[in-house]
Design a protein around this motif. Structure first.
Motif, PDB file in Angstrom:
ATOM      1  N   SER A 154      -2.463  -4.831  -2.762  1.00  0.00           N
ATOM      2  CA  SER A 154      -0.811  -4.568  -3.532  1.00  0.00           C
ATOM      3  C   SER A 154      -0.336  -3.423  -4.090  1.00  0.00           C
ATOM      4  O   SER A 154       0.788  -3.068  -4.208  1.00  0.00           O
ATOM      5  N   LEU A 155      -1.527  -2.994  -5.437  1.00  0.00           N
ATOM      6  CA  LEU A 155      -1.176  -1.366  -5.304  1.00  0.00           C
ATOM      7  C   LEU A 155      -0.438  -0.657  -4.795  1.00  0.00           C
ATOM      8  O   LEU A 155       0.453   0.384  -4.659  1.00  0.00           O
ATOM      9  N   LEU A 156      -1.308  -0.019  -3.649  1.00  0.00           N
ATOM     10  CA  LEU A 156      -0.833   0.698  -2.067  1.00  0.00           C
ATOM     11  C   LEU A 156       0.681   0.404  -1.862  1.00  0.00           C
ATOM     12  O   LEU A 156       1.280   1.152  -1.266  1.00  0.00           O
ATOM     13  N   ASP A 157       0.732  -0.725  -2.470  1.00  0.00           N
ATOM     14  CA  ASP A 157       2.657  -0.791  -1.300  1.00  0.00           C
ATOM     15  C   ASP A 157       3.669  -0.290  -1.620  1.00  0.00           C
ATOM     16  O   ASP A 157       4.291  -0.381  -1.505  1.00  0.00           O
ATOM     17  N   LEU A 158       2.888   0.181  -3.587  1.00  0.00           N
ATOM     18  CA  LEU A 158       3.749   0.883  -4.167  1.00  0.00           C
ATOM     19  C   LEU A 158       3.973   2.390  -4.371  1.00  0.00           C
ATOM     20  O   LEU A 158       4.229   3.104  -4.678  1.00  0.00           O
ATOM     21  N   PHE A 159       3.348   2.880  -3.184  1.00  0.00           N
ATOM     22  CA  PHE A 159       3.051   4.195  -2.865  1.00  0.00           C
ATOM     23  C   PHE A 159       3.081   4.355  -1.141  1.00  0.00           C
ATOM     24  O   PHE A 159       3.418   3.403  -0.503  1.00  0.00           O
ATOM     25  N   LYS A 160       3.214   5.699  -0.784  1.00  0.00           N
ATOM     26  CA  LYS A 160       2.892   6.212   0.112  1.00  0.00           C
ATOM     27  C   LYS A 160       1.765   6.660   0.716  1.00  0.00           C
ATOM     28  O   LYS A 160       2.029   7.728   1.999  1.00  0.00           O
ATOM     29  N   THR A 161       0.605   6.370   0.533  1.00  0.00           N
ATOM     30  CA  THR A 161      -0.678   7.210   0.746  1.00  0.00           C
ATOM     31  C   THR A 161      -0.987   6.468   1.901  1.00  0.00           C
ATOM     32  O   THR A 161      -0.799   5.256   2.134  1.00  0.00           O
ATOM     33  N   ARG A 162      -2.510   7.013   2.748  1.00  0.00           N
ATOM     34  CA  ARG A 162      -2.089   6.687   4.112  1.00  0.00           C
ATOM     35  C   ARG A 162      -3.572   5.699   3.577  1.00  0.00           C
ATOM     36  O   ARG A 162      -4.273   5.987   2.291  1.00  0.00           O
ATOM     37  N   GLY A 176       0.766   7.304  15.297  1.00  0.00           N
ATOM     38  CA  GLY A 176       1.099   6.974  13.908  1.00  0.00           C
ATOM     39  C   GLY A 176       0.638   5.244  14.247  1.00  0.00           C
ATOM     40  O   GLY A 176      -0.104   5.098  15.096  1.00  0.00           O
ATOM     41  N   CYS A 177       0.697   4.330  13.238  1.00  0.00           N
ATOM     42  CA  CYS A 177       0.707   3.806  13.122  1.00  0.00           C
ATOM     43  C   CYS A 177       1.907   2.215  12.287  1.00  0.00           C
ATOM     44  O   CYS A 177       2.855   3.260  11.966  1.00  0.00           O
ATOM     45  N   MET A 182       6.933   1.294   9.332  1.00  0.00           N
ATOM     46  CA  MET A 182       7.724   0.599   8.070  1.00  0.00           C
ATOM     47  C   MET A 182       7.809   1.604   7.193  1.00  0.00           C
ATOM     48  O   MET A 182       8.341   0.743   5.817  1.00  0.00           O
ATOM     49  N   LYS A 183       7.771   2.708   7.600  1.00  0.00           N
ATOM     50  CA  LYS A 183       8.189   3.875   5.683  1.00  0.00           C
ATOM     51  C   LYS A 183       7.142   3.552   4.992  1.00  0.00           C
ATOM     52  O   LYS A 183       7.539   3.475   3.812  1.00  0.00           O
ATOM     53  N   MET A 184       6.241   3.197   4.974  1.00  0.00           N
ATOM     54  CA  MET A 184       5.458   2.281   3.842  1.00  0.00           C
ATOM     55  C   MET A 184       3.578   3.916   3.597  1.00  0.00           C
ATOM     56  O   MET A 184       3.396   3.834   3.214  1.00  0.00           O
ATOM     57  N   CYS A 185       4.210   4.300   5.116  1.00  0.00           N
ATOM     58  CA  CYS A 185       2.993   5.802   4.358  1.00  0.00           C
ATOM     59  C   CYS A 185       3.472   7.020   4.998  1.00  0.00           C
ATOM     60  O   CYS A 185       4.881   7.314   6.034  1.00  0.00           O
ATOM     61  N   LEU A 186       3.603   7.720   4.007  1.00  0.00           N
ATOM     62  CA  LEU A 186       3.846   9.099   4.529  1.00  0.00           C
ATOM     63  C   LEU A 186       3.757  10.498   6.049  1.00  0.00           C
ATOM     64  O   LEU A 186       4.221  10.929   6.680  1.00  0.00           O
ATOM     65  N   PRO A 188       1.237  11.795   7.918  1.00  0.00           N
ATOM     66  CA  PRO A 188       0.888  13.060   7.881  1.00  0.00           C
ATOM     67  C   PRO A 188       0.064  13.181   9.051  1.00  0.00           C
ATOM     68  O   PRO A 188      -0.547  14.142  10.081  1.00  0.00           O
ATOM     69  N   CYS A 189      -0.070  12.014   9.820  1.00  0.00           N
ATOM     70  CA  CYS A 189      -0.784  12.152  10.756  1.00  0.00           C
ATOM     71  C   CYS A 189       0.113  13.052  11.656  1.00  0.00           C
ATOM     72  O   CYS A 189      -0.672  13.337  13.302  1.00  0.00           O
ATOM     73  N   PHE A 190       1.076  12.464  12.264  1.00  0.00           N
ATOM     74  CA  PHE A 190       1.886  13.500  12.649  1.00  0.00           C
ATOM     75  C   PHE A 190       2.667  14.125  12.463  1.00  0.00           C
ATOM     76  O   PHE A 190       3.655  14.308  12.703  1.00  0.00           O
ATOM     77  N   ALA A 191       2.452  15.031  11.011  1.00  0.00           N
ATOM     78  CA  ALA A 191       2.789  15.583  10.220  1.00  0.00           C
ATOM     79  C   ALA A 191       4.095  15.027   9.762  1.00  0.00           C
ATOM     80  O   ALA A 191       5.614  16.397   9.888  1.00  0.00           O
ATOM     81  N   GLY A 192       4.441  14.279   9.711  1.00  0.00           N
ATOM     82  CA  GLY A 192       5.667  13.403   9.519  1.00  0.00           C
ATOM     83  C   GLY A 192       5.932  14.262   7.839  1.00  0.00           C
ATOM     84  O   GLY A 192       7.009  13.356   7.253  1.00  0.00           O
ATOM     85  N   CYS A 193       5.275  15.024   6.597  1.00  0.00           N
ATOM     86  CA  CYS A 193       5.215  15.191   5.649  1.00  0.00           C
ATOM     87  C   CYS A 193       5.045  16.837   5.663  1.00  0.00           C
ATOM     88  O   CYS A 193       3.725  17.072   6.252  1.00  0.00           O
ATOM     89  N   THR A 194       5.092  17.522   4.691  1.00  0.00           N
ATOM     90  CA  THR A 194       4.244  18.764   4.028  1.00  0.00           C
ATOM     91  C   THR A 194       3.047  17.785   3.253  1.00  0.00           C
ATOM     92  O   THR A 194       3.051  16.826   3.067  1.00  0.00           O
ATOM     93  N   HIS A 195       2.227  19.272   3.212  1.00  0.00           N
ATOM     94  CA  HIS A 195       0.622  18.748   2.096  1.00  0.00           C
ATOM     95  C   HIS A 195       1.329  19.156   1.311  1.00  0.00           C
ATOM     96  O   HIS A 195       0.708  18.001   0.175  1.00  0.00           O
ATOM     97  N   GLU A 196       2.234  19.561   0.291  1.00  0.00           N
ATOM     98  CA  GLU A 196       3.088  19.502  -1.080  1.00  0.00           C
ATOM     99  C   GLU A 196       3.100  18.471  -1.431  1.00  0.00           C
ATOM    100  O   GLU A 196       2.849  17.551  -2.425  1.00  0.00           O
TER     101      GLU A 196
END
Length: 390
Positions: A154-162, A176-177, A182-186, A188-196
């Motif tokens: 439930s908590l991780l639904d509020l964030f976009k961490t893997r 990806g997965c 579903m836009k619930m993760c940033l 990083p596996c296929f470089a969908g976001c920067t490290h920052e």
């Protein structure tokens, strides 16, 4: 360590006098064997006298019940006023006398925790029962692994961490997965976001866990107020719905669950002595000290109860900012013991947490409630045998 402060020598020829000296009170006892290399018998009982009579009294030829009167030289015991004191005493004695098997003896299970592995380049939050000194953020304990997993989802639904367990390589060809779809993760596996960007999202998650959700609620409230001030009422309504969702998730966050390094608390229990309260001090997840408050003696004490509590709790915090070095497995055992008591039903005693300071006034008022609580029921005495028939 909670010691077994009372000792009685056992002589089978004078067992009646011996049993009369054992109090009919709850406690923990240790039977010392006559053989020098034999292991002692350790147990807890709701009635020490009855337990001693059962194990050291005259044997019944028609019974197969364990009887140790021929191999025991004495008994050590501690009268306890609560199940929590009984549990800690049993743990201390078992770890002292059975260093290789006391965990099985106590049926100790490592506590259920949430971990954010901060040493990873792309940290994730997951449930674990392993408490390590690896620089990660450990939050808990939870009542069970299942409850920790449910809250985590439930908590991780509020964030976009893997949530995946793969090694992140930032490969644009990686498919990806479902969470990234579903836009619930940033992603990083296929470089969908920067490290920052990913680090900033992890920082929000860590701040939420360390503040029991307060940081997330405040940021959303500020966002709602800003949307309302700019007359963007649709945005304000959407943020308001998100706040309600966040509140629903945080209501499932147990009061005891917090970063292990911030798990500072005081547990109050009825003492084994008359008109006394036992104070168990927890510092960074470990049981750092135990001291009694004897109210029969405090009437002649020139200091107030508030000052006595400060004398026990404050100097250690000033002289040593952190707890003494403790191995992670031992800290996990202490957390497990506290969790076993906290999540028990019914729960005896009271607990108070330290945030910025100790709530001394609330602790003082709680002492009177602990003393006023009814003591544990006295076990019924064994019925006397019927008189012989003429």
């Amino acid at each position: 360590m909670l010691d077994l402060e009372s000792f009685r020598h056992f002589d089978p020829d004078h067992d009646s006098e011996f049993l009369a000296q054992i109090p009919a009170r709850p406690g923990v006892y240790l039977l010392e064997p006559l053989a020098p290399n034999a292991q002692p018998y350790i147990a807890r009982s709701a009635d020490l006298r009855r337990a001693a009579h059962r194990l050291l009294g005259p044997p019944d030829p028609q019974s197969r019940r364990l009887n140790l009167r021929e191999v025991i030289g004495g008994i050590r015991y501690r009268v306890t006023g609560s199940k929590f004191e009984q549990l800690l005493t049993l743990y201390d004695q078992a770890s002292l006398h059975f260093p290789k098997r006391y965990r099985d003896f106590m049926r100790l299970r490592p506590p259920a925790l949430l971990k954010v592995n901060l040493r990873n380049d792309y940290p994730r939050c997951y449930v674990t029962r392993r408490l390590l000194s690896d620089g990660g953020l450990y939050v808990g304990p939870f009542p069970s692994r299942r409850s920790a997993a449910s809250f985590s989802e439930s908590l991780l639904d509020l964030f976009k961490t893997r949530r995946c367990q793969i090694k992140i390589r930032r490969d644009p060809t990686f498919p990806g997965c479902i969470y990234s779809e579903m836009k619930m993760c940033l992603a990083p596996c296929f470089a969908g976001c920067t490290h920052e960007e990913y680090s900033a999202e992890v920082a929000r998650l860590v701040a939420t866990l360390t503040s029991a959700g307060a940081s997330l609620e405040q940021s959303l409230e500020h966002e709602r107020e800003a949307a309302s001030a700019s007359l963007d009422f649709e945005r304000a309504a959407a943020v308001h719905k998100k706040i309600e969702k966040v509140n629903g998730v945080l209501r499932r966050f147990p009061e005891l669950a917090r970063p292990v390094e911030q798990l500072d608390a005081v547990i109050l229990q009825r003492g084994g002595e008359e008109n006394s309260v036992m104070v168990f001090w927890i510092q960074a997840g470990r049981i750092a000290g135990v001291f009694p408050l004897r109210f029969g003696e405090l009437s002649s004490e020139p200091r107030s109860l508030d000052a006595i509590l400060r004398a026990h709790l404050e100097p250690a915090a000033v002289a040593a900012p952190g707890p003494r070095p403790m191995a992670a497995p031992e800290r996990a055992e202490h957390i497990s013991l506290v969790a076993r008591w906290f999540y028990s039903k019914p729960r005896e005693g009271e607990i108070f947490f330290r945030d910025n300071t100790w709530p001394y006034r609330r602790i003082v008022r709680a002492c009177s409630r602990v003393l006023a609580a009814p003591p544990p029921p006295t076990p019924p005495k064994a019925a006397a045998p019927p008189p012989p028939e003429n």
